[in-house]
Design an enzyme around this catalytic site. Sequence first.
Site, PDB file in Angstrom:
ATOM      1  N   PRO A 116       0.889  -1.365  -0.061  1.00 18.85           N
ATOM      2  CA  PRO A 116      -0.023   0.112   0.035  1.00 18.85           C
ATOM      3  C   PRO A 116       0.819   1.160  -0.091  1.00 18.85           C
ATOM      4  CG  PRO A 116       0.019  -1.342   2.036  1.00 18.85           C
ATOM      5  CD  PRO A 116       0.961  -1.783   1.541  1.00 18.85           C
ATOM      6  N   GLU A 117       0.490   2.013  -0.709  1.00 15.65           N
ATOM      7  CA  GLU A 117       1.155   3.335  -1.093  1.00 15.65           C
ATOM      8  C   GLU A 117       0.113   4.551  -0.691  1.00 15.65           C
ATOM      9  OE1 GLU A 117       3.419   4.034  -4.571  1.00 15.65           O
ATOM     10  OE2 GLU A 117       3.596   1.956  -4.628  1.00 15.65           O
ATOM     11  N   HIS A 130      -2.670 -15.076  10.260  1.00 21.26           N
ATOM     12  CA  HIS A 130      -2.051 -13.877   9.718  1.00 21.26           C
ATOM     13  C   HIS A 130      -2.826 -12.736  10.155  1.00 21.26           C
ATOM     14  CE1 HIS A 130       0.541 -16.109   7.635  1.00 21.26           C
ATOM     15  NE2 HIS A 130      -0.323 -16.429   6.705  1.00 21.26           N
ATOM     16  N   ARG A 163       3.134 -10.832   5.568  1.00 20.71           N
ATOM     17  CA  ARG A 163       4.498 -10.918   5.690  1.00 20.71           C
ATOM     18  C   ARG A 163       5.021 -10.259   7.087  1.00 20.71           C
ATOM     19  NH1 ARG A 163       7.306  -8.793   0.205  1.00 20.71           N
ATOM     20  NH2 ARG A 163       9.051  -9.206   1.287  1.00 20.71           N
ATOM     21  N   ARG A 192      21.493  16.290  -3.856  1.00 22.85           N
ATOM     22  CA  ARG A 192      21.489  14.835  -3.872  1.00 22.85           C
ATOM     23  C   ARG A 192      21.883  13.904  -5.350  1.00 22.85           C
ATOM     24  NH1 ARG A 192      17.744  13.725   0.446  1.00 22.85           N
ATOM     25  NH2 ARG A 192      17.870  11.724  -0.284  1.00 22.85           N
TER      26      ARG A 192
END
Length: 291
Positions: free
Chosen positions: A2-3, A113, A133, A172
């Site tokens: 999920p973003e 889970h 996970r 950067r």
Amino acid sequence: MPELPEVETTRRSIAPHLVGRTIRAVTTTKASYFFLTPPRELERRLTGRRVLALVRRGKYLLLELDDGARVLLHLGMTGQLFTASARSVRLLNATRSGALLPEAQSAFEPDVHTHLVLSFDDDGERVLFRDVRKFGKVQWLAKDARDARLSKLGVDALEATGALLYEKTRGRKAAIKTFLLDQAVLAGVGNIYADEALFRAGIRPTRAARSLTKPQCEKLARETVAVLMRSIETGGSSISDYVSADGSDGGYQHERKVYARTGEACSVCGSVIKRVVLGQRSTHYCPSCQK
DNA sequence: ACCGCACCCTGAGCGC
DNA sequence: TGCGCTCAGGGTGCGG
């Protein structure tokens, strides 16, 4: 998994089941690093509390409680937050869903889970947090406690501006793709939307962040916001695990231009989509559209 | 300050 | 069928 769009879709769909309700019972699985707060303590802290609000910061969700405390939630890669009546084959292991597809029509039974189950007073539906996970997180935060994870987050990605990107990219030399994934700069962008935003902006993901011009930063900021908003409109991306609160799929996976399309033809120019690895993440781009 | 890498964990899909 | 390998929307912590 999920973003920002998936977390925001989850927030919107699960909030009506949480906000205003009082937690009557909490069940958990055994201690693991999924629990930043030990499961027994979590049960004790949450039971009897009323939920005032559910807010999002980047990819985090925060449950605000009536005693001033908060609960930090992160879905990690495979986290699923849904109600007891949700129906989806994604809530089963794939081997089982392949063999027993009709089972998705029946009620979900918490499995090994399913690390957190909240039951509510009145006739509120149970809310479940499942994460195969265990890269997800749950943590109780005391009233007024400042949390290191939250305080290091940058600007929410929906508020991205060209000026901010230009300023932060100076000096950067890391790849712009890697830079976009840095939650201390923009909070909420993950692997799918970093690739999609760079495609829409016509920028090669391997370019050093500091090599972007001001106009390119402007373009990238606009496209980042645009792709995130479009994904929220379609309910996020359901590629393997993601489901909204009622178990329904998102729609944005059908609109992807480059993510996980290695070897396919670019929808704009027909070139073959390439895959490279940057910062240990798969990165997808069109070699001709992205310079 | 920044960069790259190892690692956390479970399951699916592939070639052999 | 089974083994071994690679891959997966995430983040942290460590050296250099």
